[in-house]
Design a protein around this motif. Structure first.
Motif, PDB file in Angstrom:
ATOM      1  N   MET A  82      97.437  26.455 -81.357  1.00 56.77           N
ATOM      2  CA  MET A  82      95.953  26.938 -80.675  1.00 56.77           C
ATOM      3  C   MET A  82      96.182  26.997 -79.341  1.00 56.77           C
ATOM      4  SD  MET A  82      93.102  26.861 -83.402  1.00 56.77           S
ATOM      5  CE  MET A  82      92.325  28.432 -82.781  1.00 56.77           C
ATOM      6  N   THR A  83      96.741  25.970 -78.725  1.00 60.56           N
ATOM      7  CA  THR A  83      96.642  25.670 -77.294  1.00 60.56           C
ATOM      8  C   THR A  83      97.615  26.701 -76.312  1.00 60.56           C
ATOM      9  OG1 THR A  83      97.035  23.177 -77.910  1.00 60.56           O
ATOM     10  CG2 THR A  83      97.329  23.827 -75.665  1.00 60.56           C
ATOM     11  N   TRP A 233      95.766  32.533 -84.344  1.00 67.47           N
ATOM     12  CA  TRP A 233      94.576  33.044 -84.488  1.00 67.47           C
ATOM     13  C   TRP A 233      93.930  32.699 -86.170  1.00 67.47           C
ATOM     14  CZ3 TRP A 233      91.906  35.180 -80.823  1.00 67.47           C
ATOM     15  CH2 TRP A 233      92.616  35.422 -79.597  1.00 67.47           C
ATOM     16  N   GLN A 234      94.701  32.228 -86.939  1.00 70.15           N
ATOM     17  CA  GLN A 234      94.550  32.334 -88.200  1.00 70.15           C
ATOM     18  C   GLN A 234      93.126  31.098 -88.463  1.00 70.15           C
ATOM     19  OE1 GLN A 234      97.927  31.452 -90.503  1.00 70.15           O
ATOM     20  NE2 GLN A 234      97.038  32.192 -92.547  1.00 70.15           N
ATOM     21  N   GLY A 235      92.142  31.565 -88.998  1.00 73.37           N
ATOM     22  CA  GLY A 235      91.063  30.783 -89.037  1.00 73.37           C
ATOM     23  C   GLY A 235      89.983  31.003 -88.243  1.00 73.37           C
ATOM     24  N   THR A 236      90.277  31.934 -87.223  1.00 74.53           N
ATOM     25  CA  THR A 236      89.161  31.997 -85.956  1.00 74.53           C
ATOM     26  C   THR A 236      88.184  33.027 -86.357  1.00 74.53           C
ATOM     27  OG1 THR A 236      90.589  33.705 -84.852  1.00 74.53           O
ATOM     28  CG2 THR A 236      90.894  31.536 -84.270  1.00 74.53           C
ATOM     29  N   GLY A 237      88.080  33.409 -87.635  1.00 75.96           N
ATOM     30  CA  GLY A 237      86.718  34.115 -88.085  1.00 75.96           C
ATOM     31  C   GLY A 237      85.719  33.314 -88.380  1.00 75.96           C
ATOM     32  N   SER A 238      86.065  32.084 -88.375  1.00 77.10           N
ATOM     33  CA  SER A 238      84.915  31.185 -88.396  1.00 77.10           C
ATOM     34  C   SER A 238      85.379  29.886 -87.561  1.00 77.10           C
ATOM     35  CB  SER A 238      84.918  30.462 -89.943  1.00 77.10           C
ATOM     36  OG  SER A 238      86.092  29.780 -90.260  1.00 77.10           O
ATOM     37  N   THR A 239      84.473  28.885 -87.547  1.00 76.99           N
ATOM     38  CA  THR A 239      85.075  27.750 -86.541  1.00 76.99           C
ATOM     39  C   THR A 239      85.728  26.714 -87.200  1.00 76.99           C
ATOM     40  OG1 THR A 239      82.843  26.526 -86.924  1.00 76.99           O
ATOM     41  CG2 THR A 239      83.212  28.001 -85.104  1.00 76.99           C
ATOM     42  N   ASP A 240      86.338  27.015 -88.294  1.00 77.46           N
ATOM     43  CA  ASP A 240      86.999  26.219 -89.401  1.00 77.46           C
ATOM     44  C   ASP A 240      88.704  26.215 -88.912  1.00 77.46           C
ATOM     45  OD1 ASP A 240      87.684  24.457 -91.300  1.00 77.46           O
ATOM     46  OD2 ASP A 240      88.049  25.984 -92.737  1.00 77.46           O
ATOM     47  N   ASN A 241      88.779  25.680 -87.809  1.00 79.41           N
ATOM     48  CA  ASN A 241      90.288  25.551 -87.413  1.00 79.41           C
ATOM     49  C   ASN A 241      90.240  24.355 -86.482  1.00 79.41           C
ATOM     50  OD1 ASN A 241      89.440  26.454 -84.557  1.00 79.41           O
ATOM     51  ND2 ASN A 241      88.991  28.494 -85.377  1.00 79.41           N
ATOM     52  N   PRO A 242      91.666  23.812 -85.915  1.00 79.78           N
ATOM     53  CA  PRO A 242      91.855  22.875 -85.194  1.00 79.78           C
ATOM     54  C   PRO A 242      90.701  22.726 -83.802  1.00 79.78           C
ATOM     55  CG  PRO A 242      93.874  23.357 -86.024  1.00 79.78           C
ATOM     56  CD  PRO A 242      92.792  24.716 -86.509  1.00 79.78           C
ATOM     57  N   LEU A 243      90.835  24.302 -83.251  1.00 76.36           N
ATOM     58  CA  LEU A 243      90.030  24.140 -82.115  1.00 76.36           C
ATOM     59  C   LEU A 243      88.426  24.060 -81.948  1.00 76.36           C
ATOM     60  CD1 LEU A 243      91.012  24.166 -78.809  1.00 76.36           C
ATOM     61  CD2 LEU A 243      91.021  26.650 -79.146  1.00 76.36           C
ATOM     62  N   GLY A 244      88.084  24.345 -83.533  1.00 78.08           N
ATOM     63  CA  GLY A 244      86.739  24.440 -83.463  1.00 78.08           C
ATOM     64  C   GLY A 244      86.045  25.488 -82.949  1.00 78.08           C
ATOM     65  N   ALA A 245      86.900  26.697 -82.773  1.00 83.88           N
ATOM     66  CA  ALA A 245      86.426  27.872 -81.862  1.00 83.88           C
ATOM     67  C   ALA A 245      86.533  29.163 -82.578  1.00 83.88           C
ATOM     68  CB  ALA A 245      87.238  27.950 -80.471  1.00 83.88           C
ATOM     69  N   PHE A 466      71.303  14.853 -73.596  1.00 85.32           N
ATOM     70  CA  PHE A 466      69.889  15.230 -74.056  1.00 85.32           C
ATOM     71  C   PHE A 466      69.802  15.555 -75.624  1.00 85.32           C
ATOM     72  CE2 PHE A 466      69.285  16.073 -69.471  1.00 85.32           C
ATOM     73  CZ  PHE A 466      68.776  14.752 -69.223  1.00 85.32           C
ATOM     74  N   GLY A 467      70.856  16.104 -76.213  1.00 86.27           N
ATOM     75  CA  GLY A 467      70.962  16.488 -77.552  1.00 86.27           C
ATOM     76  C   GLY A 467      70.076  17.798 -77.700  1.00 86.27           C
ATOM     77  N   TRP A 468      70.033  18.648 -76.847  1.00 83.17           N
ATOM     78  CA  TRP A 468      69.225  19.790 -76.989  1.00 83.17           C
ATOM     79  C   TRP A 468      70.276  20.787 -77.756  1.00 83.17           C
ATOM     80  CZ3 TRP A 468      67.958  20.355 -71.246  1.00 83.17           C
ATOM     81  CH2 TRP A 468      66.831  19.324 -71.042  1.00 83.17           C
ATOM     82  N   PHE A 469      71.578  20.721 -77.631  1.00 83.71           N
ATOM     83  CA  PHE A 469      72.501  21.830 -78.337  1.00 83.71           C
ATOM     84  C   PHE A 469      73.606  21.330 -78.964  1.00 83.71           C
ATOM     85  CE2 PHE A 469      71.257  23.083 -73.645  1.00 83.71           C
ATOM     86  CZ  PHE A 469      70.320  24.082 -74.144  1.00 83.71           C
ATOM     87  N   ASP A 470      74.117  21.643 -79.958  1.00 85.56           N
ATOM     88  CA  ASP A 470      74.879  21.326 -80.801  1.00 85.56           C
ATOM     89  C   ASP A 470      76.153  22.272 -80.758  1.00 85.56           C
ATOM     90  OD1 ASP A 470      75.867  19.412 -82.598  1.00 85.56           O
ATOM     91  OD2 ASP A 470      75.423  20.685 -84.408  1.00 85.56           O
ATOM     92  N   PHE A 471      77.359  21.483 -80.581  1.00 90.52           N
ATOM     93  CA  PHE A 471      78.560  22.372 -80.370  1.00 90.52           C
ATOM     94  C   PHE A 471      79.561  21.564 -81.119  1.00 90.52           C
ATOM     95  CE2 PHE A 471      76.806  23.598 -76.217  1.00 90.52           C
ATOM     96  CZ  PHE A 471      76.471  24.691 -76.546  1.00 90.52           C
ATOM     97  N   ASN A 472      80.591  22.305 -81.873  1.00 93.49           N
ATOM     98  CA  ASN A 472      81.533  21.667 -82.734  1.00 93.49           C
ATOM     99  C   ASN A 472      82.518  20.576 -81.771  1.00 93.49           C
ATOM    100  OD1 ASN A 472      80.864  22.728 -85.112  1.00 93.49           O
ATOM    101  ND2 ASN A 472      81.956  24.474 -84.557  1.00 93.49           N
ATOM    102  N   SER A 473      82.670  20.764 -80.321  1.00 92.49           N
ATOM    103  CA  SER A 473      83.592  20.196 -79.636  1.00 92.49           C
ATOM    104  C   SER A 473      83.277  20.528 -78.239  1.00 92.49           C
ATOM    105  CB  SER A 473      85.051  20.488 -79.983  1.00 92.49           C
ATOM    106  OG  SER A 473      85.187  22.012 -79.535  1.00 92.49           O
ATOM    107  N   PHE A 479      83.326  26.697 -73.317  1.00 95.54           N
ATOM    108  CA  PHE A 479      83.585  28.301 -73.460  1.00 95.54           C
ATOM    109  C   PHE A 479      82.023  28.947 -73.371  1.00 95.54           C
ATOM    110  CE2 PHE A 479      87.286  27.762 -76.504  1.00 95.54           C
ATOM    111  CZ  PHE A 479      88.141  27.390 -75.468  1.00 95.54           C
ATOM    112  N   TRP A 480      81.181  28.323 -74.242  1.00 96.19           N
ATOM    113  CA  TRP A 480      79.850  28.544 -74.327  1.00 96.19           C
ATOM    114  C   TRP A 480      79.024  28.496 -72.889  1.00 96.19           C
ATOM    115  CZ3 TRP A 480      76.907  31.646 -77.329  1.00 96.19           C
ATOM    116  CH2 TRP A 480      77.495  32.047 -78.664  1.00 96.19           C
ATOM    117  N   GLY A 481      79.331  27.427 -72.344  1.00 99.89           N
ATOM    118  CA  GLY A 481      78.555  27.193 -70.926  1.00 99.89           C
ATOM    119  C   GLY A 481      79.250  28.437 -69.936  1.00 99.89           C
ATOM    120  N   ALA A 482      80.430  28.785 -69.914  1.00101.68           N
ATOM    121  CA  ALA A 482      81.063  29.888 -68.987  1.00101.68           C
ATOM    122  C   ALA A 482      80.336  31.099 -69.266  1.00101.68           C
ATOM    123  CB  ALA A 482      82.476  29.771 -69.316  1.00101.68           C
ATOM    124  N   GLY A 483      80.097  31.355 -70.723  1.00101.60           N
ATOM    125  CA  GLY A 483      79.587  32.694 -71.338  1.00101.60           C
ATOM    126  C   GLY A 483      78.219  32.859 -70.587  1.00101.60           C
TER     127      GLY A 483
END
Length: 554
Positions: A82-83, A233-245, A466-473, A479-483
């Motif tokens: 995935m890299t 790309w396999q498994g990127t329909g959910s976050t269940d992949n090595p990258l968690g994305a 602060f633990g306000w947000f929860d991300f997989n990695s 990625f979210w911060g940029a968006g």
């Protein structure tokens, strides 16, 4: 093969000779470049005289720093195939876009830096805000490269980390202070070939050891990554992949905001294209660089995977078995003397190229955009040349401090992506909206940039401390911060612009899409019109190749 026994490499006299020869050459190139420095434009922008192939290779080499080599091999071991997203969707399209769409504005408006463009397009407060945040980002990133340089020197020579950091800084300082940007750029072209000469043996011997590509694939299936480690790309329909994305995060966060933000507004890269000899060469610079970029995963991700399956216990939280050490560990285990010397030289070259890019970006922005614009105006050219050399020293000294910050992260790639989502994403959004929407006002430019940066900072701090947000990695956070930064900038611009006065038409010529600068002279050279030099054609082929490369690892 056990992963213990520390990282000390068994270098012999031949290896050290190769290394010494390289350092002598680098300083020699610096002294040769010094002869051409008459004015500040010579020192900061190579007198805008370099051919496209030189600036193109320097463009790719400036990015082949520690992050790329150590970080991408670490990611290869941690996240698997995935890299490749960092290259084929996360670099090539943006590099092509920079060459075809953005370079005409940069080179055509004759700005000397990215913040200077913002001053012309918006106003002085926006300019100062960006100049300060850019200077801060460059010094932080220079610290990462310096830390990586020191890690390798510590491994080789058994030196304490602080000593290795100081010595590494001194060498980079010497050749930039002496040779200016030309010294950095010609060294980067040399470094490009040295880096490849160092990485290719690691890849080839590593592949032979695990039984070729088929053997590597079988071994990866049996590793902790499993089958998922071999697909992009396999498994990127959910976050269940090595990258968690999720694929949305990969396409929008990485493929659009992070990568366009990095390649199109990062002055350390753009500066390489601004030093080209004419508009055609400037536009081709990032596009020529896209071609080697397509193939670099072969010498970064494959070694990462080889390390994953041959180094027992790789992936520890601390000690010598952290992912960052994937490449140094392989060098220790696989390479014979002589080849080892070339490989170590290649590694050191990559960190020096990365750090030199940061420092030469920092000294230009500090001198033109902070000192000349706000502290000492209208002084002689020699004065600014002197300030530039002093700024180089200052940048390296602060970089020594920030190297110790970088030492606190177990995967430096995560740290660097956090920095990008903080500094580059809001800047890119402000830039791209201001470039395509001529109504956007100067006031809106300032507030968009400020609030976008703050939005990204809050996301990062809220997740980390602060633990306000929860991300997989950590990577998913960046990625979210940029968006989030991008959306914030767009919303703020849309709200403030209608309430404030736009700039006059004549103030926007050559700065906004669809408003060409009519006073530009044609600077094309004989042969520039040839079809094989067309930026659009060359860029189109590069993007097509990136898509085709995905097919076997889909």
């Amino acid at each position: 093969m056990d992963g213990g026994g520390g990282l000390r490499l068994n270098m012999n006299t031949l290896d050290y000779l190769i290394l010494a020869l390289y350092f002598v050459t680098v300083l020699g190139v610096g002294f040769a470049a010094r002869r051409a420095i008459r004015t500040s434009v010579d020192f900061f922008l190579s007198g805008r005289s370099l051919p496209a192939w030189v600036t193109g290779l320097a463009f790719v080499s400036a990015n082949l720093g520690a992050l790329e080599i150590i970080g991408m091999a670490a990611n290869g071991a941690q996240y698997g195939v995935m890299t490749v997203h960092y290259y084929w969707i996360g670099a090539v399209p943006a590099m092509v876009f920079l060459g075809i769409v953005m370079m005409p504005f940069y080179y055509g408006s004759r700005v000397r830096s990215v913040p200077e463009y913002l001053r012309l397009r918006f106003n002085r407060p926006t300019h100062l805000l960006n100049a300060l945040s850019f200077a801060a980002a460059q010094v932080l990133i220079a610290g990462v490269n310096l830390y990586a340089l020191a890690l390798v020197m510590q491994a080789l020579l058994g030196w304490p980390l602080w000593l290795a950091i100081v010595v590494g800084a001194a060498i980079v300082l010497a050749y930039i202070t002496i040779g200016g940007l030309s010294g950095a750029i010609y060294n980067e072209v040399l470094q490009f070939f040295v880096i490849l000469a160092g990485l290719i043996p690691v890849t080839v011997i590593g592949l032979v050891k695990v039984g070729g590509v088929a053997g590597l694939m079988d071994a990866v299936k049996g590793s902790k990554l499993g089958e998922a480690g071999l697909h992009a790309w396999q498994g990127t329909g959910s976050t269940d992949n090595p990258l968690g994305a999720h694929w949305l995060g990969i396409v929008f966060g990485l493929g659009f905001v992070l990568s366009f933000g990095y390649w199109t507004t990062n002055f350390a890269e753009v500066q390489r294209a601004l030093s080209a000899r004419n508009m055609s060469a400037a536009r081709r610079t990032p596009i020529i660089a896209a071609y080697p970029k397509l193939f670099i995963p072969l010498v970064t991700i494959i070694p990462g995977l080889v390390a994953l399956v041959t180094v027992k216990g790789l992936g520890a939280e601390s000690g010598s078995l952290v992912y960052n050490n994937a490449i140094p560990l392989l060098m220790r285990d696989l390479l014979p003397n002589g080849v080892l010397g070339v490989a170590v030289t290649g590694l050191l070259a990559s960190f020096m190229a990365g750090m030199a890019a940061n420092v030469s970006g920092f000294n230009t922005v500090f001198t033109y955009d902070i000192w000349q614009a706000y502290v000492q105006r209208d002084r002689s050219d020699e004065y600014y040349l002197r300030i530039g050399r002093l700024a180089t020293v200052g940048g390296v000294v602060v970089g020594i401090g920030t190297a110790f910050i970088a030492a606190g992260f177990s995967n430096i790639m995560n740290y660097i992506q956090a920095l990008f989502s903080l500094f580059n994403a809001p800047l890119f959004a402000t830039f791209i909206i201001g470039m395509f929407w001529k109504r956007m006002s100067a006031v809106a430019g300032f507030w968009s940039l400020l609030l976008g940066t703050l939005a990204s900072l809050v996301t990062y701090l809220g997740y980390k401390f602060f633990g306000w947000f929860d991300f997989n990695s950590d990577l998913e956070e960046s990625f979210w911060g940029a968006g989030i930064a991008f959306v914030t900038v767009a919303v703020v611009a849309a709200i403030i612009t209608p309430l404030t006065r736009p700039k006059r038409r004549d103030e926007l010529e050559g700065l906004v899409y669809g408003m060409a600068n009519t006073t530009l002279a044609d600077d094309s050279l004989a042969g520039d019109a040839a079809w094989y030099r067309s930026p659009v054609l060359l860029g189109g082929i590069a993007v097509l190749l990136a898509i085709l490369f995905y097919l076997p690892v889909f």
